[in-house]
Scaffold this motif. Sequence first.
Motif, PDB file in Angstrom:
ATOM      1  N   UNK A  78      45.079  43.829  34.916  1.00  0.00           N
ATOM      2  CA  UNK A  78      45.304  44.383  33.585  1.00  0.00           C
ATOM      3  C   UNK A  78      44.766  43.503  32.459  1.00  0.00           C
ATOM      4  N   UNK A  79      44.248  42.320  32.798  1.00  0.00           N
ATOM      5  CA  UNK A  79      43.731  41.433  31.758  1.00  0.00           C
ATOM      6  C   UNK A  79      42.430  41.978  31.173  1.00  0.00           C
ATOM      7  N   UNK A  80      42.372  42.027  29.866  1.00  0.00           N
ATOM      8  CA  UNK A  80      41.174  42.491  29.182  1.00  0.00           C
ATOM      9  C   UNK A  80      40.111  41.375  29.154  1.00  0.00           C
ATOM     10  N   UNK A  81      38.872  41.752  29.345  1.00  0.00           N
ATOM     11  CA  UNK A  81      37.763  40.833  29.184  1.00  0.00           C
ATOM     12  C   UNK A  81      37.561  39.844  30.307  1.00  0.00           C
ATOM     13  N   UNK A  82      38.319  39.982  31.392  1.00  0.00           N
ATOM     14  CA  UNK A  82      38.227  39.010  32.484  1.00  0.00           C
ATOM     15  C   UNK A  82      36.847  39.048  33.142  1.00  0.00           C
ATOM     16  N   UNK A  83      36.404  40.233  33.502  1.00  0.00           N
ATOM     17  CA  UNK A  83      35.090  40.368  34.140  1.00  0.00           C
ATOM     18  C   UNK A  83      33.978  39.910  33.205  1.00  0.00           C
ATOM     19  N   UNK A  84      34.120  40.224  31.927  1.00  0.00           N
ATOM     20  CA  UNK A  84      33.108  39.819  30.949  1.00  0.00           C
ATOM     21  C   UNK A  84      32.990  38.300  30.889  1.00  0.00           C
ATOM     22  N   UNK A  85      34.137  37.618  30.888  1.00  0.00           N
ATOM     23  CA  UNK A  85      34.139  36.156  30.842  1.00  0.00           C
ATOM     24  C   UNK A  85      33.432  35.565  32.052  1.00  0.00           C
ATOM     25  N   UNK A  86      33.720  36.127  33.233  1.00  0.00           N
ATOM     26  CA  UNK A  86      33.100  35.632  34.463  1.00  0.00           C
ATOM     27  C   UNK A  86      31.597  35.871  34.447  1.00  0.00           C
ATOM     28  N   UNK A  87      31.194  37.081  34.061  1.00  0.00           N
ATOM     29  CA  UNK A  87      29.773  37.418  34.080  1.00  0.00           C
ATOM     30  C   UNK A  87      28.968  36.591  33.077  1.00  0.00           C
ATOM     31  N   UNK A  88      29.586  36.260  31.960  1.00  0.00           N
ATOM     32  CA  UNK A  88      28.898  35.398  30.995  1.00  0.00           C
ATOM     33  C   UNK A  88      28.596  34.032  31.601  1.00  0.00           C
ATOM     34  N   UNK A  89      29.477  33.601  32.523  1.00  0.00           N
ATOM     35  CA  UNK A  89      29.309  32.296  33.152  1.00  0.00           C
ATOM     36  C   UNK A  89      28.111  32.220  34.073  1.00  0.00           C
ATOM     37  N   UNK A  90      27.611  33.363  34.525  1.00  0.00           N
ATOM     38  CA  UNK A  90      26.440  33.359  35.421  1.00  0.00           C
ATOM     39  C   UNK A  90      25.336  34.232  34.831  1.00  0.00           C
ATOM     40  N   UNK A  91      25.248  34.229  33.530  1.00  0.00           N
ATOM     41  CA  UNK A  91      24.228  35.012  32.829  1.00  0.00           C
ATOM     42  C   UNK A  91      22.829  34.659  33.336  1.00  0.00           C
ATOM     43  N   UNK A  92      22.060  35.687  33.662  1.00  0.00           N
ATOM     44  CA  UNK A  92      20.684  35.470  34.080  1.00  0.00           C
ATOM     45  C   UNK A  92      20.473  35.389  35.568  1.00  0.00           C
ATOM     46  N   UNK A  93      21.556  35.299  36.353  1.00  0.00           N
ATOM     47  CA  UNK A  93      21.427  35.245  37.812  1.00  0.00           C
ATOM     48  C   UNK A  93      21.621  36.644  38.387  1.00  0.00           C
ATOM     49  N   UNK A  94      20.680  37.174  39.168  1.00  0.00           N
ATOM     50  CA  UNK A  94      20.842  38.518  39.740  1.00  0.00           C
ATOM     51  C   UNK A  94      21.935  38.555  40.807  1.00  0.00           C
ATOM     52  N   UNK A  95      22.831  39.516  40.668  1.00  0.00           N
ATOM     53  CA  UNK A  95      23.907  39.699  41.638  1.00  0.00           C
ATOM     54  C   UNK A  95      23.578  40.855  42.565  1.00  0.00           C
ATOM     55  N   UNK A  96      23.800  40.641  43.867  1.00  0.00           N
ATOM     56  CA  UNK A  96      23.511  41.678  44.855  1.00  0.00           C
ATOM     57  C   UNK A  96      24.733  42.534  45.178  1.00  0.00           C
ATOM     58  N   UNK A  97      25.917  41.909  45.160  1.00  0.00           N
ATOM     59  CA  UNK A  97      27.163  42.629  45.422  1.00  0.00           C
ATOM     60  C   UNK A  97      28.289  41.951  44.657  1.00  0.00           C
ATOM     61  N   UNK A  98      29.318  42.725  44.329  1.00  0.00           N
ATOM     62  CA  UNK A  98      30.535  42.187  43.725  1.00  0.00           C
ATOM     63  C   UNK A  98      31.717  42.833  44.420  1.00  0.00           C
ATOM     64  N   UNK A  99      32.706  42.019  44.788  1.00  0.00           N
ATOM     65  CA  UNK A  99      33.935  42.526  45.396  1.00  0.00           C
ATOM     66  C   UNK A  99      35.122  42.059  44.568  1.00  0.00           C
ATOM     67  N   UNK A 100      35.815  43.006  43.953  1.00  0.00           N
ATOM     68  CA  UNK A 100      36.947  42.678  43.098  1.00  0.00           C
ATOM     69  C   UNK A 100      37.949  43.814  43.161  1.00  0.00           C
ATOM     70  N   UNK A 101      39.231  43.461  43.205  1.00  0.00           N
ATOM     71  CA  UNK A 101      40.268  44.477  43.206  1.00  0.00           C
ATOM     72  C   UNK A 101      41.101  44.520  44.464  1.00  0.00           C
ATOM     73  N   UNK A 102      40.612  43.884  45.534  1.00  0.00           N
ATOM     74  CA  UNK A 102      41.402  43.870  46.765  1.00  0.00           C
ATOM     75  C   UNK A 102      42.686  43.074  46.585  1.00  0.00           C
ATOM     76  N   UNK A 103      42.641  42.046  45.735  1.00  0.00           N
ATOM     77  CA  UNK A 103      43.828  41.276  45.390  1.00  0.00           C
ATOM     78  C   UNK A 103      43.657  40.796  43.955  1.00  0.00           C
ATOM     79  N   UNK A 104      44.711  40.221  43.401  1.00  0.00           N
ATOM     80  CA  UNK A 104      44.618  39.680  42.047  1.00  0.00           C
ATOM     81  C   UNK A 104      44.292  38.189  42.068  1.00  0.00           C
ATOM     82  N   UNK A 105      43.815  37.699  43.221  1.00  0.00           N
ATOM     83  CA  UNK A 105      43.576  36.263  43.348  1.00  0.00           C
ATOM     84  C   UNK A 105      42.100  35.896  43.385  1.00  0.00           C
ATOM     85  N   UNK A 106      41.211  36.845  43.632  1.00  0.00           N
ATOM     86  CA  UNK A 106      39.826  36.431  43.824  1.00  0.00           C
ATOM     87  C   UNK A 106      38.825  37.500  43.428  1.00  0.00           C
TER      88      UNK A 106
END
Length: 440
Positions: free
Chosen positions: A385-413
């Motif tokens: 439920x945290x706002x902007x969490x994904x945005x904060x993470x993605x800003x941290x790796x700006x410019x690197x191409x991502x092939x897959x993302x896995x999020x939502x299976x737990x609130x820990x990773x």
Amino acid sequence: MSKVLKFGGTSVGSAGNMRKVAGIVVAQGATVTVLSAMSGTTNALVDIAARAAKDPADKAIGDQIAMLQEKYSACIGELLAASKNEALTRMEETLALIAKEAAYYRNPQSERTILAQGELLTSYIFCLYMRESGYRAELLHAPDFMRKDDEDKVDMELLERQLKRLVTNKDTYYITQGFICTDNDGELDNLGRGGSDYSAALMGGAINASQVQVWTDIDGMHNNDPRFVDNTYPIPRMSFDEAAELAYFGAKILHPATIQPCKDKGIPVFLKNTMDPEAEGTMISEAEDNSRIFHAVAAKDGITVIRIYSARMLMAYGFLRKVFEIFEQHRTPIDMITTSEVAVSITIDSDCHLDGIVADLRQLGTIEIEKNNTIVCLVGNLEHQQRGLAETIMKGIHGVPLKMISYGASHRSIAMLVDTKYKKEVLQSLNDSLFTDPNA
């Protein structure tokens, strides 16, 4: 209050380090001490076995045995006095056994026998030193109580029964080996590279230890991989689930299987530094640390992506079940999975059954394979439920191409797949953007 202490290869890698280990064992009041082989030993034994499988007459086998003789002779000569000759005799017998198994190689049992000798010899030498130092020490033969069942898992009922029978005297330091065990037929076997951590966790659970301590050459679990990243720091506290995720996804300080036996029994795990015993290290327990959003990141190399394209997935049910059954038949676990209406992307960290998997998957659709990938796993309090969490993470790796993302299976990773050539860049970028050393 019983404790199980495990020491890695570097911790027992020299006579001087063995003295440090003995001091820690006594200071901590260890009930059971689990030892790896002296650093460099297992690599040499793996090389010997691999060469023997191809050519038992390979001269490099003799060179490796001579190197081990020099290494252990030096350690024994510096460490022991009254029992020096006893240790040297045991060393010669061990090296002769290795040479014999290499000369008459009978794969795979010869390999397992060869690989077991490092832990057996190291623990024997260390036990002699403890006795010379005036302590009551007893050497336990781990294969006598660490035995796999017909499902290739350690028989916990046997382990508990046997170890509780052996570990009875509070005034005795019990020394044993990590990594090695016996298979269901009673032949020497092992738990795989890094399996000494797992051995210690299982033994800790078997005797209901108050804690399990894993001693290495680094002061606890770091927030990032210090081998590749600048300005990392140790994490004082971590939950079982977070530690398990980090260990599975590449944190080298801890074997991935270590956490579960301790979590099942509620036994805290302490990660400590043999070279700096006073350092706080990391305590892993049920307790959650909610003081920070982002706790740590780890990376796992050698990842293969398998993509399955099939129009039969559209509005269908049962398709994924068929996919999973193929991986089950080939005894290959899946790390990450993402799906769309007509495609499934799956990652695996072992491609030893890849040809068979691909052949079976082709019956379901078109297959695409990509190798040389890395999974980067970020753990923390990643509440959905945290706002902007994904945005904060993605800003941290700006410019690197991502092939897959896995999020939502737990609130820990959250796990992200990148080409391995970008691993160091991603780890450093995440470290710079998301983490601040609380002790700085």
